[in-house]
Design an enzyme around this catalytic site. Sequence first.
Site, PDB file in Angstrom:
ATOM      1  CG  ASP A   1      -2.290   0.614   0.938  1.00  0.00           C
ATOM      2  OD1 ASP A   1      -2.319   1.671   0.273  1.00  0.00           O
ATOM      3  OD2 ASP A   1      -3.306   0.056   1.375  1.00  0.00           O
TER       4      ASP A   1
ATOM      5  CG  ASP B   1       2.345   5.190  -7.016  1.00  0.00           C
ATOM      6  OD1 ASP B   1       1.328   4.670  -7.514  1.00  0.00           O
ATOM      7  OD2 ASP B   1       2.663   6.381  -7.226  1.00  0.00           O
ATOM      8  CB  VAL B   2      -0.508  -0.230  -7.468  1.00  0.00           C
ATOM      9  CG1 VAL B   2      -0.257  -1.066  -6.226  1.00  0.00           C
ATOM     10  CG2 VAL B   2      -1.695   0.714  -7.283  1.00  0.00           C
TER      11      VAL B   2
ATOM     12  CG  ASN C   1      -8.149  -4.722  -2.758  1.00  0.00           C
ATOM     13  OD1 ASN C   1      -9.364  -4.891  -2.939  1.00  0.00           O
ATOM     14  ND2 ASN C   1      -7.681  -3.867  -1.847  1.00  0.00           N
TER      15      ASN C   1
ATOM     16  CB  SER D   1     -16.744  -2.251  -9.254  1.00  0.00           C
ATOM     17  OG  SER D   1     -17.956  -1.625  -8.876  1.00  0.00           O
TER      18      SER D   1
ATOM     19  CE1 TYR E   1     -14.437   2.545  -8.331  1.00  0.00           C
ATOM     20  CE2 TYR E   1     -16.635   1.876  -9.018  1.00  0.00           C
ATOM     21  CZ  TYR E   1     -15.509   1.668  -8.247  1.00  0.00           C
ATOM     22  OH  TYR E   1     -15.441   0.594  -7.385  1.00  0.00           O
TER      23      TYR E   1
ATOM     24  CE  LYS F   1     -12.623  -0.598  -9.370  1.00  0.00           C
ATOM     25  NZ  LYS F   1     -11.471  -1.332  -8.804  1.00  0.00           N
TER      26      LYS F   1
ATOM     27  CB  THR G   1     -17.952  -2.979   0.244  1.00  0.00           C
ATOM     28  OG1 THR G   1     -18.361  -3.836  -0.827  1.00  0.00           O
ATOM     29  CG2 THR G   1     -17.360  -3.829   1.352  1.00  0.00           C
TER      30      THR G   1
ATOM     31  CB  THR H   1     -14.441   0.444   1.969  1.00  0.00           C
ATOM     32  OG1 THR H   1     -15.071   1.073   0.838  1.00  0.00           O
ATOM     33  CG2 THR H   1     -14.569  -1.077   1.847  1.00  0.00           C
TER      34      THR H   1
END
Length: 296
Positions: free
Chosen positions: A43, A77-78, A104, A167, A202, A206, A235, A237
Site C-alpha cells: 500500500d 505506488d501501484v 485490489n 466492481s 470509475y 472497472k 461495501t 469501506t
Amino acid sequence: MASITGPQRLRDKVCIVTGSSSGVGRAIALAYAREGGLLVCADLTPQARPEVSAERAVNTDELIRQNCGRAIFVQTDVSKAAGVENLVRQAVAEYGRLDVLVNNAGISLEASRAPTKIHETPEDVWDTTMAVNVKSIFLGCKLAIAQMLRQDVSPSGDRGWIINTSSVFGLVGGYYIRELPVSDLCSLRSFLLIDVWWTASYCASKGAVSNLTRQVALDYAESRIHCNAICPGYTETAIFVNTIKHHDGDEIREKHPLRGIGSPEDLVGAAIFLASDEARWITGVCLPVDGGYIMQ
C-alpha cells in the site's frame, strides 16, 4: 484477527495483496494469513485510511505477525512500474516465489465529490482513476506473471492465481432509480423516479478491469495461471463513507435485494476460494459479490 488455525487452504502460498492497509484489501490479507498464506502487504502507507478509525489500531502486517502468521509490508505506488517491480522482487526475496496476486488497490475520486456527467468530468479525475484502477492491474498482471512463468509449478500443477478487484460497475453502469411518492396523469401509479449518479471514470476503469481479467485468463490458461475478478457491490469501506456524503445511504441499502451494505469480510470467502486449489477449473470469471445488486 483470530489465531492461525483452520483448514489452511492457502498453506505456504506466497500472496501479494495490494491496498492491504484498509478495507477489502485488509480483510483479504488477514483471511489469507488465517488460511496459511505467506503475506506481502502492499500500500502507499502501512496505516489504514482515516475514514474507518477502527482499522487504525494495528497495521495489517503487524496484526498478522501478532497472530503467528508471516507478513511483510512493501510501500508501493501501484500506478508506477518501478513500484510494482520492486513489490514482486521483495516478495521473491522474502519467500522464494509468488503464488497469488490480489490486485485490489483502487480509488473512486467521484465518491468524494458531487456527481458529474462525463462532459463535466475533469481530465485529471479521469487520468488518475485510470492510472490507479487500470494501469495498476496491467502492471500487477505483467510483472507477477513474468515471475510465475519463471518458477516451478505448485504441487497442484498450477503456476499461479490472480484475483483482480473490479466492481458491479465493471458489469453495469452506475444508474440508480429512486421511487418518489407522486402520481401519474391517470392516477394509476403512486411512484416515479429519479435519482441518478454519474461515475464515468470509475465505471470505465472497472469495465476495463473486468475485460482485462478475461483476456489475461485466456492468454495464460495454457500456462496454468488462473485470473479471475471479484465484483463487489457497495461495501463498508472508506469509499462508501465518502459516497454517502453525497447520496442517501438508506436508499443505497434498500437497493440491495439482501438489504444493507456488504462488509469487507463478505468478500473474503470468494477471495480465498479463487486463490485456492479448489478453483483449479475456474478462470476468467467476474464474480459479483453484491447482495444481489445487479439482478435488477
